[in-house]
Design an enzyme around this catalytic site. Sequence first.
Site, PDB file in Angstrom:
ATOM      1  N   GLY A 372      -8.292   2.167   5.492  1.00 36.67           N
ATOM      2  CA  GLY A 372      -7.058   1.457   5.217  1.00 36.67           C
ATOM      3  C   GLY A 372      -6.082   2.317   4.448  1.00 36.67           C
ATOM      4  O   GLY A 372      -6.402   3.453   4.053  1.00 36.67           O
ATOM      5  N   PRO A 373      -4.879   1.824   4.196  1.00 41.21           N
ATOM      6  CA  PRO A 373      -3.863   2.592   3.469  1.00 41.21           C
ATOM      7  C   PRO A 373      -4.288   2.856   2.022  1.00 41.21           C
ATOM      8  O   PRO A 373      -5.204   2.203   1.500  1.00 41.21           O
ATOM      9  CB  PRO A 373      -2.623   1.681   3.525  1.00 41.21           C
ATOM     10  N   PRO A 374      -3.626   3.796   1.356  1.00 41.86           N
ATOM     11  CA  PRO A 374      -3.943   4.051  -0.061  1.00 41.86           C
ATOM     12  C   PRO A 374      -3.614   2.845  -0.930  1.00 41.86           C
ATOM     13  O   PRO A 374      -2.649   2.116  -0.674  1.00 41.86           O
ATOM     14  CB  PRO A 374      -3.038   5.250  -0.408  1.00 41.86           C
ATOM     15  N   GLY A 375      -4.416   2.643  -1.950  1.00 46.16           N
ATOM     16  CA  GLY A 375      -4.125   1.618  -2.943  1.00 46.16           C
ATOM     17  C   GLY A 375      -4.532   0.215  -2.578  1.00 46.16           C
ATOM     18  O   GLY A 375      -4.101  -0.730  -3.240  1.00 46.16           O
ATOM     19  N   VAL A 376      -5.383   0.041  -1.541  1.00 47.55           N
ATOM     20  CA  VAL A 376      -5.796  -1.322  -1.169  1.00 47.55           C
ATOM     21  C   VAL A 376      -7.156  -1.682  -1.759  1.00 47.55           C
ATOM     22  O   VAL A 376      -7.647  -2.788  -1.535  1.00 47.55           O
ATOM     23  CB  VAL A 376      -5.822  -1.486   0.365  1.00 47.55           C
ATOM     24  N   GLY A 377      -7.809  -0.749  -2.484  1.00 48.22           N
ATOM     25  CA  GLY A 377      -9.044  -1.086  -3.174  1.00 48.22           C
ATOM     26  C   GLY A 377     -10.306  -0.642  -2.475  1.00 48.22           C
ATOM     27  O   GLY A 377     -11.360  -1.277  -2.637  1.00 48.22           O
ATOM     28  N   THR A 379     -12.097   2.313  -2.870  1.00 43.83           N
ATOM     29  CA  THR A 379     -13.076   2.888  -3.807  1.00 43.83           C
ATOM     30  C   THR A 379     -13.614   1.829  -4.760  1.00 43.83           C
ATOM     31  O   THR A 379     -14.808   1.811  -5.081  1.00 43.83           O
ATOM     32  CB  THR A 379     -12.424   4.038  -4.600  1.00 43.83           C
ATOM     33  N   SER A 701       2.571   2.988  20.365  1.00 41.67           N
ATOM     34  CA  SER A 701       2.868   1.556  20.226  1.00 41.67           C
ATOM     35  C   SER A 701       4.350   1.242  20.205  1.00 41.67           C
ATOM     36  O   SER A 701       4.728   0.070  20.167  1.00 41.67           O
ATOM     37  CB  SER A 701       2.208   1.016  18.950  1.00 41.67           C
ATOM     38  N   LYS A 744       1.272  -4.201  10.778  1.00 44.81           N
ATOM     39  CA  LYS A 744       2.589  -4.308  11.396  1.00 44.81           C
ATOM     40  C   LYS A 744       3.218  -5.669  11.119  1.00 44.81           C
ATOM     41  O   LYS A 744       4.434  -5.760  10.853  1.00 44.81           O
ATOM     42  CB  LYS A 744       2.470  -4.055  12.899  1.00 44.81           C
TER      43      LYS A 744
END
Length: 824
Positions: A372-377, A379, A701, A744
């Site tokens: 997923g994108p950075p900063g979504v938790g 780790t 897409s 999206k």
Amino acid sequence: MSTDNVSMSHVGEFLPLLPLKDTVIFPQMILPVFVSEDICIRAVEAACAKDRFIFLSAFRAEGPAEDLEQPALMVSTPPPFDVYDLGTVASIMRTRKLPDGRLKVLLQGLTRGTVLNLRQMTPYPLASVRSLPEKELPRTPETSSLIRAMKELVEQTVQYARTITPDVLPLLLETHGLGRFLDIIAAHMNLKIEDAQKILGTIDIHERYKKIQMTLRGDIEAAILQGKSSTGSRDDVQKIHRENYLREQLKALKQELGEGGEGKEEFEEMRDKVMKAQMSSEGQGECLKQIRRLERMNQDSSEASLTRTYIDWMLDLPWSKMSDTKIEVTQCKKILDQDHYGLDKIKDRILEYMAVKKLNPNLKGPILCFVGPPGVGKTSLGKSIARAMGRKFARISLGGVKDESELRGHRRTYVGALPGRIIQALKQVGTKNPVFMLDEIDKVGADYKGDPASALLEILDPEQNNTFSDHYISVPFDLSQVIFLANANRLDTIPGPLRDRLEIIEVSGYSEDEKNEITKQYIIPKVVSDNGLTQDLISFQDSAVNFVIQSYTRESGLRNLEKNMAAITRKIARFFAENDEKGKERKQVKITTKLARELLGEEKYLEDEHEIESLKVGMGVGLAYTQVGGEVLHIEVKLLPGAGKLILTGQLGDVMKESVQAAHTCVRACAAEFGIDVKKFETQDVHLHVPAGAIPKDGPSAGIAIAVSLISAFRGVPLRQDVAMTGELTLQGRVLPIGGVREKCLAALRCGIRLVCLPEKNRGAFAELPLTVRRKMDVRFVSHLSEVLEHCLVDAVKSGDGVVNYALNARDGESAARTRDTAA
């Protein structure tokens, strides 16, 4: 201090003379000399008082009279200063007075010189000296080959004859110039005074080279002849340095005298630790072998230090230590809910994983990979899993790792060898069954040093990692009890064989409602505590939190949101600190929308930034999925007079360029169906641009958004800007499914767009979105390009009074009438 830093033009004509006994100092040579005679001490003091230059020359050695006729051995000064005429101009680097009255002088040879006459004898000898600076030969292939041949000869001398100590070899590597090279060798040769003086007096560099070469070859031949007639102990002398050999002999004598048991207790203690460490049979055997080798070594040698380090590593590894794991699914669910808001589907999969582990602890389960994108938790999910299972947690960063030895370790033959990151992490956590999070597994590289991704195949394979072999410890280590987790921002950069060993769990971005709840429950308490405040001193209004989310942070993750909340808290902390210095009482501060705007500055995102209510010709609104989450993509098309060329700008990737070509071909092939004059494709150039040209864009897409923009430009009909679309397009106009539906859709909502066209085959992916998100959106599922046009293309109807009305041509009867005045 080097000769390069000393200007020989500063050397005077008259220099104090320092006679030397049994020593010849060459240029480039640094040597301490002990001076005891008063007359010599006065010469040194006189040199220090002036410019620190002094002339050094050796006393004449007793020898045949014919030797004295050689220029290098000539003596013109009368006794008691019967020193050779040819000597060395030197610089006094340092002096020190010793308790016994002697003077310790550190000298550095600068250049050759000769005594013309002795000007005075008292109170110290002063000589008229002419320096003989050496003209260095230019660096040519010939001089390079001479230096290389001489270096090999010196190495042979160090190995066989031992008339030169090994200390000279590092000095030779740093020396440039044949003359300096020869002087350093001569200074370290074990020469008699007459032989050393002859080499010092040889000004011609080639002649000096021949003399040194002959002397070294003679030493080597003599050593070889002596070695053939000596006993077997001579072979041992050739393998180790003379100092180590003498120490070994001394150790043997002490053992015969009963005095050799000093380190016996230490080695026995090592053996006891090895036996108690419960190592594998291979590890125990290797450690005992290394301890036996260590006993026979010189304890001050570098090899002994390396062996001790290896034994320490082996003893520190958790061969049998394990955390007490007690899995309670209810408690695990409670911990996951405490640490993370939302993510229900992901939590369910984690709880299933833990339930299976509880029922079958020996199961070689899958390796979960959070994408997923950075900063979504991602780790922090791993930390929660470790806490819920009662195991130690370690994070192993793989971003930018290109060397296989970073994971497998270095072989002990290399200088500074260390185990790989897996073994290092095991030593750090101290247990055999921790939870390892392989961070940024999609950013592992490869170069000539090996492929780390291939090494991960063994580490992550449950059928192989029970015998994982690190190059440093060189014995198998069982990794089957370790729970491996991984995280990545994207999947396409993970090699196929490695991805096959992972179970992919997508951790998508958060909606505004989820961000709101996370900010209240997690972020605000954290930043308030980190900045030294309490909830009694600062409070955030709900409107202020919503304002920060909508106006300053529009990424999928939470890092920028946390940074902005921390920025507000820091400014309030400064306010309290300044008031404390003034003696003012603290009062609670309420963060309102107005105050948040003042503290954070100008808004980064405005509500009308995307001009949702407007109508534009040739501008379609697409949706893209990037490493940092979903993004709204504007596609602009302009027609120019020309010959039908297709111009692309905006830093498009290869896949997106192919999508443009496919969309252009599809529109041209179906021009009559879409109401387009075919002649326009031959008389007008098409310029397609995607704004934000500094940001790379790629992926298939955007196919339908590109086609819709082309149709709008060719027909001159506007497109609605409050309709976003995503889907891959074929040449026949069919719409194919895409990925990243959640990201999206959230990107469209962040921009205020609620009507989205998705491929029909993505209906199931949309159904998995949270109910709060689905209720806010009006999604139309399409399977052909003509269906997309019905939702976003506007037809023009001109009335009799000169007003053009644009009405949405929708199948369900919905219309979005917009009016603009045009010329009659």
